[in-house]
Design a protein around this motif. Structure first.
Motif, PDB file in Angstrom:
ATOM      1  N   MET A   1      71.634  60.245  48.659  1.00 38.44           N
ATOM      2  CA  MET A   1      71.031  61.051  47.408  1.00 38.44           C
ATOM      3  C   MET A   1      72.208  62.307  47.220  1.00 38.44           C
TER       4      MET A   1
ATOM      5  N   ALA B   1      67.377  55.578  46.348  1.00 37.63           N
ATOM      6  CA  ALA B   1      68.423  55.728  47.334  1.00 37.63           C
ATOM      7  C   ALA B   1      68.050  54.495  48.378  1.00 37.63           C
TER       8      ALA B   1
ATOM      9  N   ASP C   1      66.023  59.492  43.619  1.00 37.38           N
ATOM     10  CA  ASP C   1      65.284  60.087  44.579  1.00 37.38           C
ATOM     11  C   ASP C   1      65.311  59.093  45.786  1.00 37.38           C
ATOM     12  N   GLU C   2      64.495  59.508  46.796  1.00 42.28           N
ATOM     13  CA  GLU C   2      64.442  58.660  48.061  1.00 42.28           C
ATOM     14  C   GLU C   2      64.304  57.277  47.968  1.00 42.28           C
TER      15      GLU C   2
END
Length: 517
Positions: A260, A253, A249-250
């Protein structure tokens, strides 16, 4: 009675509708199975052939709960898991009537109790051990049993939080894994070992090279006590780490420094390290930048290449040595790896650990390099066995996953872990309540340490690290047992130990190779 007759009519109509829909569904599936070409079983046995896949999928469930005996399953059997579950709940782990373990299986360790063990008030207790005596900030590691590397991303946010808090309560260290340092690692206030994988997640620049600025930022955190350069791991030696895109996920990452939508793949080795001389240069560089102990983690395929490492250390001087070597057995676990590597590559820990310990001691570096053992060590007997072989510390990942509630569903790579440990799906993570699980983590660690000390007390030593190979017997093929030091003679530290090794034919060739320096 009219209402009853009407109800029966409604029920009959509903049943007829249901049967009609069922027949239609079966007919559609029949046609689909007949015309498809990818599955021969479904093509030859339409509809019925579909049950094969269902039963294959459910087989793991039925074997685990209904058919397998307590000590039959792999990779961990029910007896092992139940011990961890009971220890994590601080329940008594006493058993009645007799052991269910078959002591005639070759390789089974049997600890040799002393005739006159120390009295109860002379209980064996673990002492802190210094790692990295030549560093600006050596680490006095307080615990003999610690948490092995599990990356944030591979495991979930609540899992990392629970491990961090539990490690703090138990006074043990937590290895971050190669996925970088998340705020959840820091949350609990425990000691941390920062693992630098081949992709250098968290301390890399945009090109994937080591970034000294980021390395200094991490080293400035007082909780980060050591750095571990990961060369390889037991579950996938020769292959870099794999974090599926579905689990990125963000936040993951950002912490790792990867995009991503793509799998995060680590190279199979550090690009700037072509030989052991390069490796020692990298260790020296990181130690100089951070001021903290730096070691390596590796799975071992053969002892032969490692002679070059110790020869290079002897040439440069003992200060150039890694501060620790984490030996990962080929039976080690992971979230995702090719089956041939998991099954077939890398020495088991029982062979790899002995080789590395003996090489270190033959090189005269017993008090300079600490050995950490890792690989399917979840119970006190496993930990005590590794210490008898010569390990200074033991780390476990899957043991602590069990303490978090892992049920060995074998879905770590699918982002669908039913216990919330290896998934990033919020609805599944809700099942892992941090406040409860941190207590379980700490209780499990304390139970292992206490029972290792109990074994040490029984064999008659004052501290677990005083246990030796002579304190363990190994069951042979014919069912009899032999003292481990008769199978694998020990190389004791110091000049006396080296002199004894020179008198032993088994070490003659190895010492000659060291003398070539």
């Amino acid at each position: 009675m009219g209402w009853a007759y009407y109800a029966l009519q409604v029920m009959a109509g509903a049943f007829a509708l249901f049967m009609g829909l069922l027949f239609l569904i079966v007919l559609v599936l029949f046609v689909i199975d007949r015309i498809q070409t990818g599955d021969a079983i479904r093509r030859n046995y339409p509809v019925i052939g579909r049950f094969r896949g269902l039963f294959t999928t459910l087989g793991e469930f039925f074997r685990q709960y209904f058919f397998a005996m307590d000590r039959e399953e792999m990779p961990f059997n029910r007896a092992q898991r139940n011990w961890v579950y009971n220890a994590s709940e601080a329940k008594g782990n006493t058993v009645a009537f007799g052991s269910t373990r078959n002591l005639n299986i070759p390789g089974t360790p049997i600890f040799m109790n002393a005739v006159f063990p120390p009295l109860d008030d002379q209980y064996a207790s673990t002492e802190p051990l210094v790692i990295g005596p030549h560093c600006r900030e050596p680490y006095a590691a307080p615990s003999i049993f610690n948490i092995s590397g599990m990356s944030y991303g591979a495991i979930s946010k609540p899992a990392v939080r629970a491990l961090s808090r539990g490690a703090r309560k138990a006074g043990i260290w937590l290895n971050t894994g190669e996925g970088g340092l998340a705020p959840y690692h820091l949350e609990g206030g425990c000691d941390l070992v920062y693992q630098i994988g081949t992709a250098k997640f968290g301390v890399r620049d945009q090109a994937g090279n080591l970034d000294d600025g980021k390395l200094r930022e991490v080293a400035a955190l007082p909780q980060v006590k050591m750095f571990e350069i990961k060369l390889s791991q037991g579950a996938k030696p020769g292959k870099g780490g794999i974090l599926p895109a579905a689990k990125i996920d963000e936040e993951v990452a950002r912490i790792r420094g990867v995009p991503m939508g793509l799998d995060a793949i680590s190279p199979n080795r550090h690009r700037e390290v072509d030989d052991f001389a390069d490796l020692l240069d990298l260790i020296a560089h990181i130690r100089e930048v951070t001021g903290k102990p730096v070691g390596i983690k590796s799975c071992i395929g053969s002892a032969d290449p490692w002679f070059d490492l110790f020869r290079e250390i002897r040439r440069r001087g003992e200060e150039s040595a890694p501060d620790f070597i984490a030996v990962d057995g080929g039976e080690g676990g992971t979230g995702a790896a090719p089956m041939p590597l998991i099954d077939l590559v890398g020495l088991p820990l029982r062979e790899a650990l002995i080789r590395m310990v003996d090489l270190r001691n033959l090189a005269g570096l017993h008090d300079r390099i600490r050995i950490i053992a890792s690989g399917k060590l979840v119970a006190p007997g496993d930990v005590a066995w590794a210490i008898c072989l010569g390990a200074d510390f033991v780390t476990s990942a899957r043991g602590f996953m069990f303490s978090l509630g892992c049920i060995q569903a074998l879905k770590c790579n699918r982002n669908t872990c039913p216990t919330g440990i290896t998934t990033h799906i919020p609805s599944l993570q809700k099942g892992l309540v941090v406040g409860d699980k941190e207590t379980r983590v700490a209780a499990y660690a304390r139970a292992v340490i206490q029972e290792v000390e109990t074994i040490a007390h029984s064999v008659g030593v004052a501290e677990p690290r005083e246990m030796r190979r002579r304190h363990v017997r190994i069951v042979q093929d014919d069912g009899t047992s032999v003292q481990m030091n008769e199978i694998y003679p020990s190389v004791y530290p110091g000049p006396e130990g080296l002199a004894r090794a020179r008198a032993h034919k088994q070490f003659e060739a190895a010492l000659k190779r060291f003398d070539e320096v």
